[in-house]
Enzyme design. Structure first.
Site, PDB file in Angstrom:
ATOM      1  N   GLY A  41       0.833  -1.207   0.000  1.00 16.60           N
ATOM      2  CA  GLY A  41       0.000   0.000   0.000  1.00 16.60           C
ATOM      3  C   GLY A  41       0.857   1.243   0.000  1.00 16.60           C
ATOM      4  N   ALA A  42       2.020   1.151  -0.667  1.00 19.04           N
ATOM      5  CA  ALA A  42       3.050   2.185  -0.531  1.00 19.04           C
ATOM      6  C   ALA A  42       2.656   3.525  -1.138  1.00 19.04           C
ATOM      7  CB  ALA A  42       4.354   1.685  -1.147  1.00 19.04           C
ATOM      8  N   ALA A  43       1.681   3.530  -2.043  1.00 21.39           N
ATOM      9  CA  ALA A  43       1.263   4.808  -2.640  1.00 21.39           C
ATOM     10  C   ALA A  43       0.097   5.437  -1.885  1.00 21.39           C
ATOM     11  CB  ALA A  43       0.878   4.605  -4.108  1.00 21.39           C
ATOM     12  N   ARG A 100     -13.806  -0.874  12.691  1.00 22.77           N
ATOM     13  CA  ARG A 100     -12.722  -1.456  11.883  1.00 22.77           C
ATOM     14  C   ARG A 100     -13.060  -2.871  11.443  1.00 22.77           C
ATOM     15  NH1 ARG A 100     -10.494   1.213  16.196  1.00 22.77           N
ATOM     16  NH2 ARG A 100      -9.164   3.006  15.761  1.00 22.77           N
ATOM     17  N   GLY A 106      -2.843  -2.605   8.229  1.00 24.91           N
ATOM     18  CA  GLY A 106      -4.157  -2.579   7.572  1.00 24.91           C
ATOM     19  C   GLY A 106      -5.220  -3.173   8.487  1.00 24.91           C
ATOM     20  N   ASN A 107      -6.351  -2.512   8.562  1.00 27.02           N
ATOM     21  CA  ASN A 107      -7.393  -2.899   9.527  1.00 27.02           C
ATOM     22  C   ASN A 107      -8.376  -3.934   9.015  1.00 27.02           C
ATOM     23  OD1 ASN A 107      -6.873  -1.476  11.933  1.00 27.02           O
ATOM     24  ND2 ASN A 107      -7.491   0.446  10.950  1.00 27.02           N
ATOM     25  N   ASP A 134      -2.310   3.570  19.529  1.00 29.43           N
ATOM     26  CA  ASP A 134      -3.174   3.686  20.720  1.00 29.43           C
ATOM     27  C   ASP A 134      -2.330   4.031  21.947  1.00 29.43           C
ATOM     28  OD1 ASP A 134      -5.539   2.615  19.253  1.00 29.43           O
ATOM     29  OD2 ASP A 134      -4.296   0.830  19.161  1.00 29.43           O
ATOM     30  N   HIS A 191      -7.009  -3.655  18.478  1.00 30.58           N
ATOM     31  CA  HIS A 191      -6.935  -2.260  18.001  1.00 30.58           C
ATOM     32  C   HIS A 191      -8.340  -1.903  17.511  1.00 30.58           C
ATOM     33  CE1 HIS A 191      -5.734   1.402  16.041  1.00 30.58           C
ATOM     34  NE2 HIS A 191      -6.082   0.949  14.852  1.00 30.58           N
TER      35      HIS A 191
HETATM   36  P1  NAD Z   1      -5.090   4.455   1.664  1.00 30.94           P
HETATM   37  O1  NAD Z   1      -6.379   4.072   1.011  1.00 30.94           O
HETATM   38  O2  NAD Z   1      -4.619   5.864   1.576  1.00 30.94           O
HETATM   39  O3  NAD Z   1      -3.927   3.548   1.085  1.00 30.94           O
HETATM   40  C1  NAD Z   1      -4.038   2.161   1.002  1.00 30.94           C
HETATM   41  C2  NAD Z   1      -3.203   1.726  -0.189  1.00 30.94           C
HETATM   42  O4  NAD Z   1      -3.193   0.303  -0.178  1.00 30.94           O
HETATM   43  C3  NAD Z   1      -3.782   2.185  -1.543  1.00 30.94           C
HETATM   44  O5  NAD Z   1      -2.783   2.868  -2.266  1.00 30.94           O
HETATM   45  C4  NAD Z   1      -4.195   0.872  -2.203  1.00 30.94           C
HETATM   46  O6  NAD Z   1      -3.970   0.897  -3.613  1.00 30.94           O
HETATM   47  C5  NAD Z   1      -3.261  -0.118  -1.532  1.00 30.94           C
HETATM   48  N1  NAD Z   1      -3.733  -1.492  -1.521  1.00 30.94           N
HETATM   49  C6  NAD Z   1      -4.995  -1.955  -1.334  1.00 30.94           C
HETATM   50  N2  NAD Z   1      -5.018  -3.303  -1.436  1.00 30.94           N
HETATM   51  C7  NAD Z   1      -3.746  -3.687  -1.645  1.00 30.94           C
HETATM   52  C8  NAD Z   1      -3.126  -4.944  -1.837  1.00 30.94           C
HETATM   53  N3  NAD Z   1      -3.833  -6.081  -1.831  1.00 30.94           N
HETATM   54  N4  NAD Z   1      -1.785  -4.989  -2.040  1.00 30.94           N
HETATM   55  C9  NAD Z   1      -1.070  -3.835  -2.059  1.00 30.94           C
HETATM   56  N5  NAD Z   1      -1.596  -2.608  -1.913  1.00 30.94           N
HETATM   57  C10 NAD Z   1      -2.924  -2.544  -1.700  1.00 30.94           C
HETATM   58  O7  NAD Z   1      -5.198   3.966   3.177  1.00 30.94           O
HETATM   59  P2  NAD Z   1      -4.244   4.381   4.398  1.00 30.94           P
HETATM   60  O8  NAD Z   1      -4.793   5.595   5.032  1.00 30.94           O
HETATM   61  O9  NAD Z   1      -2.827   4.347   3.966  1.00 30.94           O
HETATM   62  O10 NAD Z   1      -4.561   3.162   5.414  1.00 30.94           O
HETATM   63  C11 NAD Z   1      -4.173   1.845   5.121  1.00 30.94           C
HETATM   64  C12 NAD Z   1      -4.729   0.888   6.162  1.00 30.94           C
HETATM   65  O11 NAD Z   1      -4.154   1.150   7.439  1.00 30.94           O
HETATM   66  C13 NAD Z   1      -6.242   0.983   6.365  1.00 30.94           C
HETATM   67  O12 NAD Z   1      -6.793  -0.311   6.495  1.00 30.94           O
HETATM   68  C14 NAD Z   1      -6.366   1.757   7.665  1.00 30.94           C
HETATM   69  O13 NAD Z   1      -7.585   1.506   8.329  1.00 30.94           O
HETATM   70  C15 NAD Z   1      -5.189   1.183   8.425  1.00 30.94           C
HETATM   71  N6  NAD Z   1      -4.706   1.958   9.580  1.00 30.94           N
HETATM   72  C16 NAD Z   1      -4.310   1.259  10.675  1.00 30.94           C
HETATM   73  C17 NAD Z   1      -3.816   1.929  11.790  1.00 30.94           C
HETATM   74  C18 NAD Z   1      -3.368   1.171  13.017  1.00 30.94           C
HETATM   75  O14 NAD Z   1      -3.093   1.838  14.029  1.00 30.94           O
HETATM   76  N7  NAD Z   1      -3.275  -0.139  13.020  1.00 30.94           N
HETATM   77  C19 NAD Z   1      -3.731   3.328  11.766  1.00 30.94           C
HETATM   78  C20 NAD Z   1      -4.150   4.010  10.630  1.00 30.94           C
HETATM   79  C21 NAD Z   1      -4.637   3.315   9.530  1.00 30.94           C
HETATM   80  C1  LMR Z   2      -6.702   4.653  13.696  1.00 30.80           C
HETATM   81  O1  LMR Z   2      -6.737   4.177  14.826  1.00 30.80           O
HETATM   82  O2  LMR Z   2      -6.559   5.877  13.490  1.00 30.80           O
HETATM   83  C2  LMR Z   2      -6.788   3.733  12.506  1.00 30.80           C
HETATM   84  O3  LMR Z   2      -7.005   2.419  12.909  1.00 30.80           O
HETATM   85  C3  LMR Z   2      -7.774   4.193  11.485  1.00 30.80           C
HETATM   86  C4  LMR Z   2      -9.202   4.001  11.948  1.00 30.80           C
HETATM   87  O4  LMR Z   2      -9.983   3.414  11.188  1.00 30.80           O
HETATM   88  O5  LMR Z   2      -9.548   4.457  13.034  1.00 30.80           O
END
Ligand code: NAD
Ligand code: LMR
Length: 331
Positions: free
Chosen positions: A12-14, A99, A131-132, A162, A190
């Site tokens: 999800g690097a982009a 989530r 990823g959530n 958190d 989470h």
């Molecule tokens: P985003 O939509 O900006 O970016 C996600 C990227 O993942 C996109 O560029 C998409 O093309 C890519 N992607 C989707 N499926 C893919 C796959 N199978 N293989 C490779 N790339 C793929 O989202 P974001 O804001 O970067 O958030 C990403 C994830 O992180 C979300 O699920 C979000 O809920 C989660 N998140 C978790 C936490 C945590 O504390 N654990 C905190 C923030 C966000």
């Molecule tokens: C967060 O805690 O900010 C991330 O898990 C994104 C969300 O869906 O809350």
């Protein structure tokens, strides 16, 4: 003295988090100022043009530690030789969702990626799922990887954001610098059932409840604000947290890879005798301590009162429900 390069795969690097994360890894914040970094960036085919722009910007920073960058939509290529895999790529939730509502959309991603990591990554690869819903996605990924011989104790799910939120709340309430707040563990999922344990945290070396002097606030607004912080950010920004999430990735990697003796929060597959009555294998947030690079232990002997036991039961039950919902992916 320069050390050998570390190969870091980021999925999800982009995306939003990717954009806030890659430059910090490339500048040495995660692995230290002497460790060159090879970035292996995985994206969906549709996002490869955007990823190319990110790669150009990485080049334009001329980071001395950045050894090489590969962008690809080929999972095997992305994880080949990886020492660390940061699994960010997944759909974020929107306002009004929990989530776990993402499980049916995102869960399947982690089967293929878990298998590809086990087949291609370096022997000692560590994996951090962002990823959530990250705990259960890590359960899916680690289960798939285990079918190909990868030990589950290499897998982590991120609860560091958190922890940082909770430390920041306590510091503000006590009117002290955030660095005074330590030993703050996030137990469980989470999610909005997580238990941020202020009762074993310290502020300036003293028990946090003694310094705060307001049990009603700790049991009420404090816990609720940490549990709901992600949702509050989505409501305010229209998008989920990104810069603070990337910061938490850096902090987690640093804590796991460079043992400091400090307690930190991450979720790991509960070992058979993890000490806290958590069903074996659930990816559960614990207080951890790194005892060697990449090797962590659960802090033992934390005695919980009735209130905390109830909260830990609730978050355990939620994780059991999530596990049941993805039983097909675990079979
Ligand atoms: P985003 O939509 O900006 O970016 C996600 C990227 O993942 C996109 O560029 C998409 O093309 C890519 N992607 C989707 N499926 C893919 C796959 N199978 N293989 C490779 N790339 C793929 O989202 P974001 O804001 O970067 O958030 C990403 C994830 O992180 C979300 O699920 C979000 O809920 C989660 N998140 C978790 C936490 C945590 O504390 N654990 C905190 C923030 C966000
Ligand atoms: C967060 O805690 O900010 C991330 O898990 C994104 C969300 O869906 O809350």
């Amino acid at each position: 003295m320069p050390t050998s390069p570390v190969t870091v795969a980021v999925t999800g690097a982009a995306g939003q988090i990717g954009y806030a994360l890659l430059f910090r890894i490339a500048s040495g914040e995660a692995f230290g100022p002497d460790t060159p970094v090879r970035l292996r960036l995985l994206e969906l085919p549709a996002a490869l043009p955007a990823l190319d722009g990110v790669r150009m910007e990485l080049d334009d920073c001329a980071f001395p530690l950045l050894d090489s960058v590969i962008g690809t939509s080929d999972t095997d290529e992305a994880f080949r030789g990886a020492d660390w895999a940061l699994l960010v790529g997944a759909v974020p939730r929107r306002e009004g969702m929990e989530r776990k509502d993402l499980l049916s959309i995102n869960g399947g991603i982690f089967t293929g990626q878990g298998e590809a990591i086990a087949r291609n990554a370096a022997d000692g690869c560590r994996v951090l799922v962002v990823g959530n819903p990250c705990n259960t996605n890590a359960l899916i990924g680690s289960t798939a990887a285990a079918r190909h011989g990868m030990p589950a104790d290499r897998w982590f799910a991120m609860t560091m954001l958190d922890e940082s939120r909770a430390r920041s709340q306590l510091a503000a309430k006590a009117d002290v610098p955030v660095s005074d707040v330590r030993d703050l563990a996030i137990w469980g999922n989470h999610s909005s059932t997580q238990f941020p344990d202020a009762w074993h945290a310290t502020i300036g070396g003293r028990p946090a409840p003694e310094v705060i002097g307001d049990d009603a606030w700790l049991e009420g607004d404090f816990i609720a604000s940490v549990q709901q912080r992600g949702a509050a950010i989505i409501k305010a920004r229209g998008q989920s947290s990104a810069a603070s999430a990337a910061n938490a990735v850096i902090d987690t990697v640093r804590n796991v890879a460079q043992p400091s003796g400090d307690i930190f929060s991450a979720a790991i597959p509960a070992p058979p005798s993890g000490g806290y009555d958590v069903p074996e294998g659930l990816v559960f947030g614990f207080p951890l301590r790194a005892i060697a690079p990449g090797v962590v232990e659960i802090e033992q002997g934390v005695a919980h009162g009735e209130f905390a036991r109830g909260r830990i039961r609730a978050t355990t039950d939620e994780l059991l429900e999530e596990r049941a919902a993805v039983a097909e992916l675990l079979a």
